[in-house]
Design an enzyme around this catalytic site. Structure first.
Site, PDB file in Angstrom:
ATOM      1  N   LYS A   1      -1.224   4.294  18.149  1.00  0.00           N
ATOM      2  CA  LYS A   1      -0.296   5.140  16.793  1.00  0.00           C
ATOM      3  C   LYS A   1       1.183   4.878  17.453  1.00  0.00           C
ATOM      4  CE  LYS A   1      -1.630   5.749  13.106  1.00  0.00           C
ATOM      5  NZ  LYS A   1      -2.609   4.621  12.589  1.00  0.00           N
TER       6      LYS A   1
ATOM      7  N   GLY B   1      -3.867  11.811  -3.552  1.00  0.00           N
ATOM      8  CA  GLY B   1      -2.770  10.357  -3.365  1.00  0.00           C
ATOM      9  C   GLY B   1      -2.592   9.162  -3.486  1.00  0.00           C
TER      10      GLY B   1
ATOM     11  N   GLY C   1      -0.939   5.981  -2.072  1.00  0.00           N
ATOM     12  CA  GLY C   1      -0.668   5.284  -1.426  1.00  0.00           C
ATOM     13  C   GLY C   1      -1.378   4.142  -1.601  1.00  0.00           C
ATOM     14  N   ASN C   2      -1.287   3.339  -0.325  1.00  0.00           N
ATOM     15  CA  ASN C   2      -2.450   1.890  -0.151  1.00  0.00           C
ATOM     16  C   ASN C   2      -3.780   2.251  -0.497  1.00  0.00           C
ATOM     17  OD1 ASN C   2      -3.321   0.224   1.841  1.00  0.00           O
ATOM     18  ND2 ASN C   2      -2.703  -0.892   0.186  1.00  0.00           N
TER      19      ASN C   2
HETATM   20  N1  GLU Z   1      -3.223   2.784   9.960  1.00  0.00           N
HETATM   21  C1  GLU Z   1      -4.470   2.059   9.819  1.00  0.00           C
HETATM   22  C2  GLU Z   1      -4.916   3.402  10.392  1.00  0.00           C
HETATM   23  O1  GLU Z   1      -4.855   4.045  10.552  1.00  0.00           O
HETATM   24  C3  GLU Z   1      -4.255   0.809  10.014  1.00  0.00           C
HETATM   25  C4  GLU Z   1      -4.054   0.415  11.740  1.00  0.00           C
HETATM   26  C5  GLU Z   1      -4.548  -1.101  12.122  1.00  0.00           C
HETATM   27  O2  GLU Z   1      -4.505  -2.011  11.155  1.00  0.00           O
HETATM   28  O3  GLU Z   1      -4.170  -1.432  13.143  1.00  0.00           O
HETATM   29  O4  GLU Z   1      -6.691   2.669  10.166  1.00  0.00           O
END
Ligand code: GLU
Length: 428
Positions: A106, A218, A220-221
């Protein structure tokens, strides 16, 4: 002792619980309880007024035993190294439970992106890559969007990476726009994935989706497509959604007597998930303050925003009709919140299972980038449904077989897969 709201402490405690159930030895735990690698860096950005601002960035690579690290980048004013560590660890479990050959990472930058102009955002994105490009890449670590980051930002980052390496490298970032090597279906993937797991949970519990109601936190997406999917895929009603208003910096819940129309709300929502209050009110929506989503009468609660929403304080307020908690967000539940939910006998679809649809489709995106051949949207969503259903069933089977709650079962499935890969590689 007061309730911990530090996501990394929560992630570590959840891991230890899973490790206890698996009877893991100390060497294995020592390797998994902390990330393998962490990067902390400064990003100088020329602002539009010609001053330079220096931002703090992170990338945490938790574990890559099963394949290249994978995980989003968040742009958020409250980002800390511990949120990024927790989110990286959850990505390791997410990729394992979804059974995709990737590890967990992350990234983050401490910034409210809504305060930047478009060109400042572009320079910040390119600056992030300038600091990290030697340690990311299709076979090393592949970032993606998360809270506060967008497909356009992934396109800038991919472009910067390709320039620095001298090779067109679409697979270095996922969640890109469809016109720039992205996958059809990626935008809706996380929210739809949430709904596929809710559908399976309803089958298991004998709930009729068509007469069911969801309360969603929420917009968002993830929340947007969970709301659309709840209505269009399951045929249920959405009682409310919520949003954090960036203008007055307060959370609001929006509900409608006939149930919300997520596509209409989406049409009056900005890129950061803030709903236009005046337009919503004009269309007959009720705007309530704070946490009104938590005690709405519904069968399914979908927290799909940030961490620490279901806590010792808020979990007791969950409506008595509620049966399923589908964690669209990463880490929405504290340890104490989880205990209350377990005692109530609520069926939890834990975060790294429930929201695995995003990274699963990111994986499909990188497969398509490698092949340089692109699938139809239906093909992507069909493959996603198959993966999510299988992941859900594996966890449910573990939960029934070992007589443990779904979260513990998900940890058992995920940790075991990662440990097997580490053993095969000879790490432990
Ligand atoms: N940010 C998204 C998650 O927490 C997607 C991560 C990704 O596609 O690598 O799962």
């Amino acid at each position: 002792m007061s309730e911990s709201k530090n996501p990394f402490e929560i992630a570590q405690a959840q891991f230890e619980q899973g490790a206890d159930l698996l009877g893991l030895p100390e060497d294995v735990r020592a390797l998994l309880r902390w990330p393998l690698r962490e990067f902390h860096f400064r990003i100088p950005v020329k602002m539009d007024d010609s001053t330079t601002r220096v931002f703090t960035g992170f990338r945490v690579q938790h574990n890559d035993a099963r394949g290249p690290n994978k995980g989003g980048i968040r742009f958020h004013p409250n980002e800390t190294i511990d949120t990024v560590r927790a989110l990286a660890m959850w990505m390791t479990w997410k990729c394992a439970v979804a059974d995709i050959p990737l590890g967990g990472s992350k990234g983050g930058v401490i910034i409210n992106p809504a305060t930047l102009s478009v060109s400042e955002k572009e320079r910040l994105c390119r600056g992030w890559v300038d600091q990290m490009w030697k340690n990311v890449g299709p076979r090393m670590d592949v970032p993606a969007p998360d809270v506060g980051t967008t497909p356009q930002m992934m396109a800038w980052m991919m472009d910067e990476y390709s320039k620095l390496t001298g090779n067109y490298a679409p697979g270095a970032f996922t969640g890109k726009p469809v016109d720039m090597g992205g996958s059809l279906g990626r935008t809706e993937a996380t929210g739809y994935g949430v709904i596929f797991t809710v559908r399976e949970a309803m089958k298991h519990l004998g709930i009729d989706p068509k007469s069911s109601v969801a309360a969603i936190q929420g917009f968002g997406n993830v929340a947007q497509y969970a709301a659309i999917g709840f209505k269009e895929i399951l045929g249920g009603k959405v009682a409310c959604v919520s949003c954090y208003d960036l203008n007055d910096r307060k959370p609001y819940t929006y509900s409608h007597p006939d149930g919300v129309d997520p596509k209409f709300l989406q049409s009056i929502t900005d890129q950061y998930g803030t709903i236009d209050a005046a337009k919503a009110k004009a269309a007959g929506y009720l705007q309530e303050h704070e946490m009104a989503w938590i005690d709405k009468e519904a069968d399914v609660l979908i927290p799909a925003a940030l961490e620490n929403m279901l806590t010792a304080e808020t979990a007791p307020r969950i409506h008595k009709r509620m049966q399923i908690i589908a964690e669209g967000a990463n880490g929405p539940t504290t340890l104490e919140g989880d205990t209350i939910i377990k005692e109530r006998g609520l069926f939890v679809i834990p975060d790294f299972l429930c929201n695995a649809g995003g990274v699963t489709t990111s994986y499909f995106e990188s497969v398509q980038n490698d092949m340089n051949f692109y699938w139809h949207r239906d093909e992507v969503l069909e493959r996603l449904d198959h993966k999510m259903t299988k992941a859900f069933q594996d966890v449910l089977e573990m939960s029934i077989g070992r007589k443990v709650h779904m979260r513990d079962a998900a940890y058992l499935v995920a940790i075991d897969k990662v440990v097997r890969a580490m053993r095969l590689r000879g790490w432990v």
